[in-house]
Design a protein around this motif. Structure first.
Motif, PDB file in Angstrom:
ATOM      1  N   THR A  32       0.855  -1.188   0.000  1.00  0.00           N
ATOM      2  CA  THR A  32       0.000   0.000   0.000  1.00  0.00           C
ATOM      3  C   THR A  32       0.898   1.246   0.000  1.00  0.00           C
ATOM      4  O   THR A  32       2.106   1.166   0.263  1.00  0.00           O
ATOM      5  N   ILE A  33       0.285   2.412  -0.256  1.00  0.00           N
ATOM      6  CA  ILE A  33       1.065   3.658  -0.165  1.00  0.00           C
ATOM      7  C   ILE A  33       1.295   3.984   1.307  1.00  0.00           C
ATOM      8  O   ILE A  33       0.461   3.626   2.140  1.00  0.00           O
ATOM      9  N   PRO A  34       2.377   4.586   1.672  1.00  0.00           N
ATOM     10  CA  PRO A  34       3.437   5.144   0.828  1.00  0.00           C
ATOM     11  C   PRO A  34       4.510   4.133   0.435  1.00  0.00           C
ATOM     12  O   PRO A  34       5.316   4.400  -0.449  1.00  0.00           O
ATOM     13  N   TRP A  35       4.501   2.934   1.101  1.00  0.00           N
ATOM     14  CA  TRP A  35       5.659   2.040   0.947  1.00  0.00           C
ATOM     15  C   TRP A  35       5.788   1.487  -0.462  1.00  0.00           C
ATOM     16  O   TRP A  35       6.866   1.088  -0.880  1.00  0.00           O
ATOM     17  N   LYS A  36       4.653   1.490  -1.208  1.00  0.00           N
ATOM     18  CA  LYS A  36       4.702   1.024  -2.597  1.00  0.00           C
ATOM     19  C   LYS A  36       5.781   1.772  -3.390  1.00  0.00           C
ATOM     20  O   LYS A  36       6.360   1.222  -4.334  1.00  0.00           O
ATOM     21  N   PHE A  37       6.029   3.028  -2.991  1.00  0.00           N
ATOM     22  CA  PHE A  37       6.999   3.841  -3.729  1.00  0.00           C
ATOM     23  C   PHE A  37       8.336   3.976  -3.004  1.00  0.00           C
ATOM     24  O   PHE A  37       9.142   4.838  -3.355  1.00  0.00           O
ATOM     25  N   GLU A  38       8.543   3.155  -1.978  1.00  0.00           N
ATOM     26  CA  GLU A  38       9.800   3.286  -1.214  1.00  0.00           C
ATOM     27  C   GLU A  38      10.545   1.948  -1.230  1.00  0.00           C
ATOM     28  O   GLU A  38      10.661   1.263  -0.216  1.00  0.00           O
ATOM     29  N   ALA A  39      11.034   1.597  -2.414  1.00  0.00           N
ATOM     30  CA  ALA A  39      11.724   0.313  -2.572  1.00  0.00           C
ATOM     31  C   ALA A  39      13.081   0.331  -1.860  1.00  0.00           C
ATOM     32  O   ALA A  39      13.785   1.341  -1.878  1.00  0.00           O
ATOM     33  N   GLY A  40      13.407  -0.784  -1.222  1.00  0.00           N
ATOM     34  CA  GLY A  40      14.725  -0.906  -0.587  1.00  0.00           C
ATOM     35  C   GLY A  40      14.776  -0.226   0.773  1.00  0.00           C
ATOM     36  O   GLY A  40      13.803   0.382   1.231  1.00  0.00           O
ATOM     37  N   THR A  41      15.938  -0.342   1.418  1.00  0.00           N
ATOM     38  CA  THR A  41      16.105   0.303   2.719  1.00  0.00           C
ATOM     39  C   THR A  41      16.055   1.816   2.540  1.00  0.00           C
ATOM     40  O   THR A  41      16.814   2.372   1.743  1.00  0.00           O
ATOM     41  N   PRO A  42      15.164   2.485   3.234  1.00  0.00           N
ATOM     42  CA  PRO A  42      15.072   3.939   3.053  1.00  0.00           C
ATOM     43  C   PRO A  42      16.232   4.670   3.733  1.00  0.00           C
ATOM     44  O   PRO A  42      16.919   4.081   4.573  1.00  0.00           O
ATOM     45  N   PRO A  43      16.429   5.955   3.403  1.00  0.00           N
ATOM     46  CA  PRO A  43      17.468   6.746   4.081  1.00  0.00           C
ATOM     47  C   PRO A  43      16.948   7.138   5.475  1.00  0.00           C
ATOM     48  O   PRO A  43      16.511   8.270   5.698  1.00  0.00           O
ATOM     49  N   ILE A  44      17.013   6.195   6.415  1.00  0.00           N
ATOM     50  CA  ILE A  44      16.315   6.353   7.701  1.00  0.00           C
ATOM     51  C   ILE A  44      16.844   7.559   8.481  1.00  0.00           C
ATOM     52  O   ILE A  44      16.060   8.398   8.954  1.00  0.00           O
ATOM     53  N   ALA A  45      18.158   7.650   8.608  1.00  0.00           N
ATOM     54  CA  ALA A  45      18.729   8.757   9.388  1.00  0.00           C
ATOM     55  C   ALA A  45      18.368  10.101   8.756  1.00  0.00           C
ATOM     56  O   ALA A  45      18.089  11.083   9.455  1.00  0.00           O
ATOM     57  N   GLU A  46      18.350  10.129   7.430  1.00  0.00           N
ATOM     58  CA  GLU A  46      18.025  11.376   6.734  1.00  0.00           C
ATOM     59  C   GLU A  46      16.550  11.734   6.944  1.00  0.00           C
ATOM     60  O   GLU A  46      16.198  12.909   7.080  1.00  0.00           O
ATOM     61  N   ILE A  47      15.712  10.718   6.955  1.00  0.00           N
ATOM     62  CA  ILE A  47      14.279  10.973   7.182  1.00  0.00           C
ATOM     63  C   ILE A  47      14.078  11.528   8.593  1.00  0.00           C
ATOM     64  O   ILE A  47      13.361  12.522   8.800  1.00  0.00           O
ATOM     65  N   VAL A  48      14.732  10.903   9.561  1.00  0.00           N
ATOM     66  CA  VAL A  48      14.625  11.364  10.950  1.00  0.00           C
ATOM     67  C   VAL A  48      15.204  12.788  11.055  1.00  0.00           C
ATOM     68  O   VAL A  48      14.642  13.661  11.731  1.00  0.00           O
ATOM     69  N   GLY A  49      16.297  13.034  10.340  1.00  0.00           N
ATOM     70  CA  GLY A  49      16.898  14.384  10.314  1.00  0.00           C
ATOM     71  C   GLY A  49      15.956  15.401   9.682  1.00  0.00           C
ATOM     72  O   GLY A  49      15.856  16.548  10.152  1.00  0.00           O
ATOM     73  N   LEU A  50      15.235  14.986   8.651  1.00  0.00           N
ATOM     74  CA  LEU A  50      14.263  15.910   8.036  1.00  0.00           C
ATOM     75  C   LEU A  50      13.143  16.234   9.027  1.00  0.00           C
ATOM     76  O   LEU A  50      12.684  17.380   9.103  1.00  0.00           O
ATOM     77  N   GLY A  51      12.740  15.222   9.786  1.00  0.00           N
ATOM     78  CA  GLY A  51      11.731  15.474  10.828  1.00  0.00           C
ATOM     79  C   GLY A  51      12.224  16.529  11.818  1.00  0.00           C
ATOM     80  O   GLY A  51      11.473  17.428  12.221  1.00  0.00           O
ATOM     81  N   ALA A  52      13.506  16.452  12.168  1.00  0.00           N
ATOM     82  CA  ALA A  52      14.081  17.441  13.105  1.00  0.00           C
ATOM     83  C   ALA A  52      14.148  18.820  12.452  1.00  0.00           C
ATOM     84  O   ALA A  52      13.959  19.845  13.122  1.00  0.00           O
ATOM     85  N   ALA A  53      14.410  18.854  11.145  1.00  0.00           N
ATOM     86  CA  ALA A  53      14.439  20.143  10.435  1.00  0.00           C
ATOM     87  C   ALA A  53      13.049  20.782  10.450  1.00  0.00           C
ATOM     88  O   ALA A  53      12.907  21.997  10.646  1.00  0.00           O
ATOM     89  N   VAL A  54      12.032  19.956  10.260  1.00  0.00           N
ATOM     90  CA  VAL A  54      10.649  20.453  10.318  1.00  0.00           C
ATOM     91  C   VAL A  54      10.354  21.007  11.717  1.00  0.00           C
ATOM     92  O   VAL A  54       9.789  22.100  11.864  1.00  0.00           O
ATOM     93  N   ASP A  55      10.780  20.270  12.746  1.00  0.00           N
ATOM     94  CA  ASP A  55      10.589  20.761  14.127  1.00  0.00           C
ATOM     95  C   ASP A  55      11.258  22.122  14.295  1.00  0.00           C
ATOM     96  O   ASP A  55      10.701  23.036  14.890  1.00  0.00           O
ATOM     97  N   TYR A  56      12.482  22.223  13.759  1.00  0.00           N
ATOM     98  CA  TYR A  56      13.232  23.471  13.913  1.00  0.00           C
ATOM     99  C   TYR A  56      12.495  24.630  13.218  1.00  0.00           C
ATOM    100  O   TYR A  56      12.272  25.692  13.814  1.00  0.00           O
ATOM    101  N   LEU A  57      12.113  24.410  11.960  1.00  0.00           N
ATOM    102  CA  LEU A  57      11.445  25.489  11.213  1.00  0.00           C
ATOM    103  C   LEU A  57      10.124  25.865  11.885  1.00  0.00           C
ATOM    104  O   LEU A  57       9.746  27.039  11.929  1.00  0.00           O
ATOM    105  N   GLU A  58       9.425  24.856  12.416  1.00  0.00           N
ATOM    106  CA  GLU A  58       8.157  25.174  13.089  1.00  0.00           C
ATOM    107  C   GLU A  58       8.401  25.965  14.367  1.00  0.00           C
ATOM    108  O   GLU A  58       7.595  26.818  14.738  1.00  0.00           O
ATOM    109  N   SER A  59       9.527  25.693  15.025  1.00  0.00           N
ATOM    110  CA  SER A  59       9.804  26.442  16.259  1.00  0.00           C
ATOM    111  C   SER A  59      10.097  27.920  15.932  1.00  0.00           C
ATOM    112  O   SER A  59       9.792  28.808  16.710  1.00  0.00           O
ATOM    113  N   VAL A  60      10.669  28.165  14.748  1.00  0.00           N
ATOM    114  CA  VAL A  60      10.900  29.558  14.327  1.00  0.00           C
ATOM    115  C   VAL A  60       9.577  30.162  13.832  1.00  0.00           C
ATOM    116  O   VAL A  60       9.271  31.329  14.093  1.00  0.00           O
TER     117      VAL A  60
END
Ligand SMILES: Cc1ncc(COP(=O)(O)O)c(C=O)c1O
Length: 410
Positions: free
Chosen positions: A267-295
Protein backbone atom coordinates in the motif's frame (compact mmCIF):
# COMPACT_ATOMS: atom_id res chain seq x y z
CA UNK A 1 12.71 41.93 11.75
CA UNK A 2 10.29 39.35 13.12
CA UNK A 3 12.96 37.39 15.00
CA UNK A 4 16.48 37.92 16.19
CA UNK A 5 18.81 36.67 13.45
CA UNK A 6 22.00 37.14 15.46
CA UNK A 7 20.62 34.71 18.04
CA UNK A 8 19.28 32.33 15.43
CA UNK A 9 22.61 32.28 13.53
CA UNK A 10 24.16 30.61 16.57
CA UNK A 11 21.92 27.58 15.96
CA UNK A 12 23.98 26.86 12.82
CA UNK A 13 27.51 25.72 13.72
CA UNK A 14 28.91 26.20 10.23
CA UNK A 15 27.99 29.89 10.23
CA UNK A 16 30.64 30.54 12.87
CA UNK A 17 33.33 29.42 10.41
CA UNK A 18 35.77 32.08 9.25
CA UNK A 19 37.26 32.61 5.79
CA UNK A 20 40.58 34.49 5.61
CA UNK A 21 40.03 35.67 9.17
CA UNK A 22 36.59 37.11 8.28
CA UNK A 23 33.24 35.62 9.22
CA UNK A 24 31.80 33.43 6.47
CA UNK A 25 28.88 35.07 4.65
CA UNK A 26 26.70 32.27 3.36
CA UNK A 27 24.44 33.41 0.53
CA UNK A 28 23.90 30.13 -1.30
CA UNK A 29 20.90 28.61 0.46
CA UNK A 30 19.04 28.14 -2.82
CA UNK A 31 21.69 25.50 -3.57
CA UNK A 32 21.61 24.01 -0.09
CA UNK A 33 20.84 25.40 3.36
CA UNK A 34 23.02 25.15 6.43
CA UNK A 35 21.93 22.75 9.19
CA UNK A 36 21.02 23.67 12.77
CA UNK A 37 22.68 21.89 15.67
CA UNK A 38 19.37 20.23 16.55
CA UNK A 39 19.26 18.43 13.21
CA UNK A 40 22.90 17.31 13.58
CA UNK A 41 22.14 16.05 17.11
CA UNK A 42 19.10 14.06 16.04
CA UNK A 43 21.02 12.36 13.22
CA UNK A 44 23.91 11.61 15.56
CA UNK A 45 21.68 10.16 18.28
CA UNK A 46 19.73 8.16 15.71
CA UNK A 47 22.94 6.31 14.79
CA UNK A 48 24.20 6.09 18.36
CA UNK A 49 20.96 4.99 20.00
CA UNK A 50 18.33 3.48 17.70
CA UNK A 51 19.98 2.48 14.42
CA UNK A 52 18.36 -0.65 12.97
CA UNK A 53 16.65 -1.48 9.71
CA UNK A 54 13.01 -0.44 9.62
CA UNK A 55 9.69 -2.23 9.10
CA UNK A 56 10.95 -5.81 9.24
CA UNK A 57 12.53 -6.16 12.65
CA UNK A 58 10.59 -7.91 15.41
CA UNK A 59 12.76 -6.50 18.18
CA UNK A 60 12.49 -3.29 20.18
CA UNK A 61 15.42 -1.48 18.57
CA UNK A 62 14.01 -2.00 15.08
CA UNK A 63 10.60 -0.88 16.30
CA UNK A 64 12.14 2.32 17.67
CA UNK A 65 13.86 3.05 14.35
CA UNK A 66 10.57 2.39 12.52
CA UNK A 67 8.66 4.65 14.90
CA UNK A 68 11.22 7.45 14.49
CA UNK A 69 10.93 7.21 10.72
CA UNK A 70 7.14 7.10 10.68
CA UNK A 71 6.94 9.98 13.17
CA UNK A 72 9.05 12.04 10.77
CA UNK A 73 6.51 11.23 8.03
CA UNK A 74 3.75 12.60 10.29
CA UNK A 75 5.77 15.78 10.90
CA UNK A 76 6.40 16.38 7.20
CA UNK A 77 2.75 15.70 6.50
CA UNK A 78 1.50 18.25 9.00
CA UNK A 79 4.16 20.77 7.88
CA UNK A 80 2.53 20.99 4.45
CA UNK A 81 -0.97 20.56 5.94
CA UNK A 82 -1.72 17.16 4.49
CA UNK A 83 -4.21 15.25 6.60
CA UNK A 84 -3.03 11.85 5.32
CA UNK A 85 0.57 10.96 6.09
CA UNK A 86 0.45 7.99 3.69
CA UNK A 87 0.45 10.64 0.95
CA UNK A 88 4.06 11.52 1.89
CA UNK A 89 6.52 9.48 -0.19
CA UNK A 90 10.16 9.69 0.80
CA UNK A 91 12.52 9.92 -2.15
CA UNK A 92 16.18 10.82 -2.57
CA UNK A 93 15.52 14.46 -3.55
CA UNK A 94 13.09 16.66 -5.48
CA UNK A 95 14.61 15.44 -8.72
CA UNK A 96 13.66 11.85 -7.90
CA UNK A 97 10.19 12.99 -6.80
CA UNK A 98 9.51 14.53 -10.21
CA UNK A 99 11.01 11.55 -12.03
CA UNK A 100 8.69 9.32 -10.01
CA UNK A 101 5.66 11.24 -11.31
CA UNK A 102 6.99 11.22 -14.88
CA UNK A 103 7.85 7.52 -14.87
CA UNK A 104 4.94 6.16 -12.89
CA UNK A 105 2.02 8.50 -13.64
CA UNK A 106 3.39 9.80 -16.94
CA UNK A 107 4.26 6.44 -18.51
CA UNK A 108 0.81 5.08 -17.71
CA UNK A 109 -1.33 8.14 -18.44
CA UNK A 110 0.33 10.10 -21.22
CA UNK A 111 0.16 9.23 -24.89
CA UNK A 112 1.40 10.62 -28.15
CA UNK A 113 0.29 14.24 -28.60
CA UNK A 114 -0.61 14.81 -24.94
CA UNK A 115 0.87 18.01 -23.59
CA UNK A 116 2.84 18.73 -20.41
CA UNK A 117 2.82 22.47 -19.78
CA UNK A 118 5.90 23.79 -17.99
CA UNK A 119 7.16 27.35 -17.60
CA UNK A 120 10.22 28.97 -19.09
CA UNK A 121 11.90 29.35 -15.70
CA UNK A 122 11.93 25.71 -14.62
CA UNK A 123 14.86 23.86 -13.08
CA UNK A 124 16.16 21.02 -15.25
CA UNK A 125 14.61 18.60 -12.73
CA UNK A 126 11.20 19.77 -13.95
CA UNK A 127 12.17 19.74 -17.62
CA UNK A 128 14.28 16.71 -18.43
CA UNK A 129 11.81 14.06 -17.13
CA UNK A 130 9.21 15.53 -19.55
CA UNK A 131 11.73 15.64 -22.39
CA UNK A 132 12.36 11.96 -21.66
CA UNK A 133 8.62 11.30 -21.95
CA UNK A 134 8.62 13.23 -25.22
CA UNK A 135 11.23 10.73 -26.45
CA UNK A 136 9.58 7.61 -25.05
CA UNK A 137 5.86 8.42 -25.49
CA UNK A 138 5.75 11.22 -28.04
CA UNK A 139 4.27 13.83 -25.69
CA UNK A 140 4.66 17.55 -26.33
CA UNK A 141 6.43 19.79 -23.80
CA UNK A 142 4.91 23.27 -24.01
CA UNK A 143 6.26 26.43 -22.40
CA UNK A 144 4.56 29.25 -20.50
CA UNK A 145 6.37 32.45 -21.57
CA UNK A 146 7.62 35.08 -19.13
CA UNK A 147 7.05 38.80 -18.99
CA UNK A 148 9.98 41.25 -19.09
CA UNK A 149 10.08 41.26 -15.29
CA UNK A 150 10.16 37.46 -15.02
CA UNK A 151 6.53 36.77 -14.14
CA UNK A 152 4.46 34.12 -15.93
CA UNK A 153 2.84 35.61 -19.03
CA UNK A 154 -0.62 34.04 -18.87
CA UNK A 155 -2.35 36.27 -21.42
CA UNK A 156 -2.73 33.29 -23.74
CA UNK A 157 -3.47 30.69 -21.08
CA UNK A 158 -6.53 29.18 -22.81
CA UNK A 159 -4.50 28.40 -25.91
CA UNK A 160 -1.56 27.15 -23.84
CA UNK A 161 -3.87 24.72 -22.03
CA UNK A 162 -5.22 23.10 -25.18
CA UNK A 163 -4.49 19.35 -25.02
CA UNK A 164 -2.71 19.66 -21.67
CA UNK A 165 -2.73 16.65 -19.31
CA UNK A 166 -0.29 18.02 -16.74
CA UNK A 167 0.72 21.53 -15.68
CA UNK A 168 4.15 21.19 -14.03
CA UNK A 169 5.42 24.44 -12.59
CA UNK A 170 7.79 25.79 -10.03
CA UNK A 171 6.31 27.13 -6.78
CA UNK A 172 9.21 29.60 -6.59
CA UNK A 173 12.03 30.11 -9.06
CA UNK A 174 15.59 29.24 -8.06
CA UNK A 175 16.90 31.90 -10.47
CA UNK A 176 14.47 34.84 -10.55
CA UNK A 177 12.76 34.33 -7.22
CA UNK A 178 9.40 34.52 -9.02
CA UNK A 179 6.48 33.02 -7.09
CA UNK A 180 3.87 32.21 -9.74
CA UNK A 181 0.09 32.07 -9.15
CA UNK A 182 0.03 28.33 -8.47
CA UNK A 183 -3.56 28.18 -7.23
CA UNK A 184 -4.86 29.87 -10.34
CA UNK A 185 -2.82 27.51 -12.54
CA UNK A 186 -3.98 24.44 -10.62
CA UNK A 187 -7.62 25.54 -11.03
CA UNK A 188 -7.07 26.22 -14.72
CA UNK A 189 -5.48 22.78 -15.13
CA UNK A 190 -8.40 21.09 -13.39
CA UNK A 191 -10.88 22.98 -15.58
CA UNK A 192 -9.43 21.28 -18.65
CA UNK A 193 -9.20 17.87 -16.94
CA UNK A 194 -5.45 18.11 -16.33
CA UNK A 195 -3.42 17.61 -13.16
CA UNK A 196 -1.00 20.05 -11.57
CA UNK A 197 2.46 19.29 -10.20
CA UNK A 198 4.35 21.91 -8.21
CA UNK A 199 8.11 21.85 -7.89
CA UNK A 200 8.18 23.33 -4.38
CA UNK A 201 11.94 22.97 -3.82
CA UNK A 202 12.29 26.74 -3.30
CA UNK A 203 8.83 27.19 -1.80
CA UNK A 204 8.45 24.83 1.16
CA UNK A 205 11.69 26.00 2.88
CA UNK A 206 10.69 29.67 2.73
CA UNK A 207 6.97 30.11 3.39
CA UNK A 208 4.05 28.37 5.07
CA UNK A 209 2.81 25.58 2.81
CA UNK A 210 -0.86 24.72 2.72
CA UNK A 211 -1.86 22.07 0.22
CA UNK A 212 -5.49 23.15 0.27
CA UNK A 213 -4.45 26.68 -0.70
CA UNK A 214 -2.11 25.49 -3.44
CA UNK A 215 -4.76 23.18 -4.91
CA UNK A 216 -2.20 21.01 -6.74
CA UNK A 217 -2.14 17.22 -7.16
CA UNK A 218 1.58 16.56 -6.67
CA UNK A 219 4.14 18.54 -4.67
CA UNK A 220 7.87 17.82 -4.86
CA UNK A 221 10.52 19.18 -2.51
CA UNK A 222 13.92 18.41 -1.13
CA UNK A 223 15.17 18.15 2.47
CA UNK A 224 18.59 19.74 2.14
CA UNK A 225 17.24 23.17 1.21
CA UNK A 226 15.06 23.32 4.35
CA UNK A 227 17.68 22.81 7.08
CA UNK A 228 17.56 19.03 6.66
CA UNK A 229 20.21 16.59 5.46
CA UNK A 230 21.05 15.71 1.87
CA UNK A 231 19.75 12.46 0.40
CA UNK A 232 16.12 12.95 1.37
CA UNK A 233 13.30 14.37 -0.72
CA UNK A 234 9.53 14.26 -0.63
CA UNK A 235 6.77 13.65 -3.08
CA UNK A 236 3.29 14.44 -1.85
CA UNK A 237 0.46 13.19 -4.05
CA UNK A 238 -3.28 12.80 -3.70
CA UNK A 239 -3.90 9.31 -2.33
CA UNK A 240 -6.30 8.28 -5.09
CA UNK A 241 -3.64 9.15 -7.67
CA UNK A 242 -0.81 7.44 -5.80
CA UNK A 243 -2.97 4.35 -5.32
CA UNK A 244 -3.72 4.15 -9.03
CA UNK A 245 -0.09 4.60 -10.12
CA UNK A 246 2.27 1.68 -10.74
CA UNK A 247 5.35 1.28 -8.54
CA UNK A 248 8.40 3.26 -9.67
CA UNK A 249 11.28 1.09 -8.43
CA UNK A 250 11.01 -2.62 -7.61
CA UNK A 251 12.57 -4.56 -4.74
CA UNK A 252 12.16 -5.01 -1.02
CA UNK A 253 9.66 -2.97 1.07
CA UNK A 254 7.44 -2.11 -1.91
CA UNK A 255 5.76 -5.54 -2.19
CA UNK A 256 3.04 -7.42 -0.34
CA UNK A 257 3.94 -10.72 -1.97
CA UNK A 258 6.43 -12.08 -4.46
CA UNK A 259 6.19 -15.42 -6.25
CA UNK A 260 8.06 -16.95 -9.15
CA UNK A 261 5.25 -15.66 -11.33
CA UNK A 262 5.07 -12.09 -10.17
CA UNK A 263 4.43 -9.72 -7.28
CA UNK A 264 1.77 -7.63 -5.63
CA UNK A 265 2.56 -4.11 -4.49
CA UNK A 266 2.42 -2.77 -0.97
CA UNK A 267 0.00 0.00 0.00
CA UNK A 268 1.06 3.66 -0.17
CA UNK A 269 3.44 5.14 0.83
CA UNK A 270 5.66 2.04 0.95
CA UNK A 271 4.70 1.02 -2.60
CA UNK A 272 7.00 3.84 -3.73
CA UNK A 273 9.80 3.29 -1.21
CA UNK A 274 11.72 0.31 -2.57
CA UNK A 275 14.72 -0.91 -0.59
CA UNK A 276 16.10 0.30 2.72
CA UNK A 277 15.07 3.94 3.05
CA UNK A 278 17.47 6.75 4.08
CA UNK A 279 16.31 6.35 7.70
CA UNK A 280 18.73 8.76 9.39
CA UNK A 281 18.03 11.38 6.73
CA UNK A 282 14.28 10.97 7.18
CA UNK A 283 14.62 11.36 10.95
CA UNK A 284 16.90 14.38 10.31
CA UNK A 285 14.26 15.91 8.04
CA UNK A 286 11.73 15.47 10.83
CA UNK A 287 14.08 17.44 13.11
CA UNK A 288 14.44 20.14 10.44
CA UNK A 289 10.65 20.45 10.32
CA UNK A 290 10.59 20.76 14.13
CA UNK A 291 13.23 23.47 13.91
CA UNK A 292 11.44 25.49 11.21
CA UNK A 293 8.16 25.17 13.09
CA UNK A 294 9.80 26.44 16.26
CA UNK A 295 10.90 29.56 14.33
CA UNK A 296 7.53 29.81 12.57
CA UNK A 297 7.17 29.80 8.79
CA UNK A 298 5.18 33.06 8.82
CA UNK A 299 8.18 34.62 10.57
CA UNK A 300 10.57 33.13 8.03
CA UNK A 301 8.48 34.57 5.19
CA UNK A 302 8.19 38.03 6.80
CA UNK A 303 11.89 38.12 7.52
CA UNK A 304 12.86 37.10 3.99
CA UNK A 305 10.50 39.67 2.46
CA UNK A 306 11.99 42.46 4.55
CA UNK A 307 15.52 41.31 3.81
CA UNK A 308 14.86 40.90 0.07
CA UNK A 309 13.47 44.46 -0.08
CA UNK A 310 16.55 45.67 1.73
CA UNK A 311 18.84 43.78 -0.68
CA UNK A 312 17.06 45.03 -3.81
CA UNK A 313 17.16 48.62 -2.53
CA UNK A 314 20.77 48.51 -1.29
CA UNK A 315 22.13 46.93 -4.44
CA UNK A 316 20.25 49.28 -6.71
CA UNK A 317 21.31 52.35 -4.65
CA UNK A 318 24.94 51.32 -4.63
CA UNK A 319 25.38 49.98 -8.16
CA UNK A 320 22.64 51.51 -10.31
CA UNK A 321 22.89 50.35 -13.91
CA UNK A 322 26.19 48.55 -13.27
CA UNK A 323 24.25 45.71 -11.70
CA UNK A 324 21.35 43.96 -13.39
CA UNK A 325 19.16 41.99 -11.00
CA UNK A 326 16.94 39.65 -13.00
CA UNK A 327 13.39 38.94 -11.89
CA UNK A 328 10.52 40.87 -10.37
CA UNK A 329 11.02 43.82 -8.03
CA UNK A 330 7.86 43.31 -6.03
CA UNK A 331 8.55 41.17 -2.95
CA UNK A 332 4.92 40.03 -2.83
CA UNK A 333 5.61 37.90 -5.94
CA UNK A 334 9.22 36.92 -5.40
CA UNK A 335 11.46 35.17 -2.91
CA UNK A 336 14.97 36.01 -1.72
CA UNK A 337 16.92 34.75 -4.73
CA UNK A 338 18.94 37.47 -6.48
CA UNK A 339 20.39 36.59 -9.87
CA UNK A 340 22.76 39.27 -11.00
CA UNK A 341 25.03 40.34 -13.82
CA UNK A 342 27.68 42.85 -12.75
CA UNK A 343 29.06 45.18 -15.41
CA UNK A 344 30.63 42.91 -18.03
CA UNK A 345 32.53 40.81 -15.50
CA UNK A 346 32.00 37.08 -15.99
CA UNK A 347 29.88 35.59 -13.16
CA UNK A 348 32.61 33.06 -12.32
CA UNK A 349 35.12 35.90 -11.87
CA UNK A 350 32.63 37.79 -9.69
CA UNK A 351 32.05 34.77 -7.49
CA UNK A 352 35.79 34.15 -7.16
CA UNK A 353 36.41 37.71 -5.94
CA UNK A 354 33.39 37.50 -3.61
CA UNK A 355 34.84 34.27 -2.24
CA UNK A 356 38.11 36.02 -1.45
CA UNK A 357 35.98 38.30 0.77
CA UNK A 358 34.35 35.30 2.45
CA UNK A 359 31.06 35.68 0.53
CA UNK A 360 29.62 32.43 -0.82
CA UNK A 361 27.38 32.84 -3.86
CA UNK A 362 26.74 30.61 -6.86
CA UNK A 363 27.76 31.38 -10.42
CA UNK A 364 26.47 29.43 -13.38
CA UNK A 365 23.30 28.45 -15.19
CA UNK A 366 21.62 27.20 -11.98
CA UNK A 367 20.25 24.17 -13.84
CA UNK A 368 17.91 26.45 -15.79
CA UNK A 369 19.47 26.62 -19.24
CA UNK A 370 16.24 27.44 -21.14
CA UNK A 371 15.83 30.45 -18.82
CA UNK A 372 19.46 31.51 -19.34
CA UNK A 373 18.81 31.47 -23.10
CA UNK A 374 15.73 33.65 -22.60
CA UNK A 375 17.72 36.11 -20.49
CA UNK A 376 20.40 36.01 -23.18
CA UNK A 377 23.16 35.16 -20.71
CA UNK A 378 25.33 32.08 -20.20
CA UNK A 379 25.35 32.44 -16.45
CA UNK A 380 24.48 34.73 -13.56
CA UNK A 381 25.82 35.35 -10.07
CA UNK A 382 23.17 34.19 -7.61
CA UNK A 383 22.94 35.31 -4.00
CA UNK A 384 20.17 33.60 -2.06
CA UNK A 385 18.84 34.54 1.37
CA UNK A 386 17.49 32.41 4.18
CA UNK A 387 16.30 32.74 7.74
CA UNK A 388 19.84 33.07 9.13
CA UNK A 389 20.84 35.99 6.89
CA UNK A 390 20.50 39.63 7.83
CA UNK A 391 21.33 43.12 6.58
CA UNK A 392 25.00 42.69 7.50
CA UNK A 393 25.23 39.79 5.01
CA UNK A 394 23.69 41.95 2.28
CA UNK A 395 26.09 44.79 3.14
CA UNK A 396 29.03 42.37 2.98
CA UNK A 397 27.84 41.25 -0.45
CA UNK A 398 27.60 44.86 -1.63
CA UNK A 399 31.09 45.67 -0.25
CA UNK A 400 32.58 42.63 -1.95
CA UNK A 401 30.85 43.54 -5.22
CA UNK A 402 32.36 47.00 -4.98
CA UNK A 403 35.78 45.42 -4.47
CA UNK A 404 35.10 43.31 -7.58
CA UNK A 405 34.41 46.47 -9.56
CA UNK A 406 37.66 48.01 -8.33
CA UNK A 407 39.61 44.84 -9.14
CA UNK A 408 38.44 44.85 -12.74
CA UNK A 409 38.50 48.63 -13.32
CA UNK A 410 41.12 49.63 -15.87
C1 LIG B 1 13.54 24.87 -8.24
C2 LIG B 1 14.34 23.62 -8.02
N1 LIG B 1 13.83 22.44 -8.41
C3 LIG B 1 14.49 21.30 -8.23
C4 LIG B 1 15.74 21.28 -7.66
C5 LIG B 1 16.43 19.98 -7.50
O1 LIG B 1 16.67 19.69 -6.16
P1 LIG B 1 17.52 18.37 -5.83
O2 LIG B 1 18.84 18.56 -6.52
O3 LIG B 1 17.64 18.36 -4.35
O4 LIG B 1 16.77 17.24 -6.38
C6 LIG B 1 16.33 22.47 -7.26
C7 LIG B 1 17.70 22.49 -6.70
O5 LIG B 1 18.49 23.35 -6.96
C8 LIG B 1 15.60 23.67 -7.43
O6 LIG B 1 16.12 24.85 -7.06
Amino acid sequence: MSFNVSVLKKDFPLLSREENGEPLIYLDSAATSQKPQKVLDVIDSYYREINANVHRGAYRLAEQATTAMEEAREKVSSFIKSDRSEEIIFTKNATESMNLVARSWGESNLNEGDVVLVSSLEHHANIVPWHQLAESRGIEVRWIPLTESGLFDLTDLDRLLDGVKLVAVSGASNVLGTVPPVRMLADAAHNVGALCLVDASQYVPHRPTDLAELGCDFLAFTGHKMCGPTGIGVLWGRSELLESMPAFLGGGEMILDVTKEGFTTNTIPWKFEAGTPPIAEIVGLGAAVDYLESVGMENVLDHEKTLTSYALQTLSDRFGNDLIIHGPNDVSVRGGVLSMCYQDVHPHDVSQILDSHGVCVRAGHHCAKPLMKLLDVNATVRASLYLYNDESDVDALADALEATGQFFSP
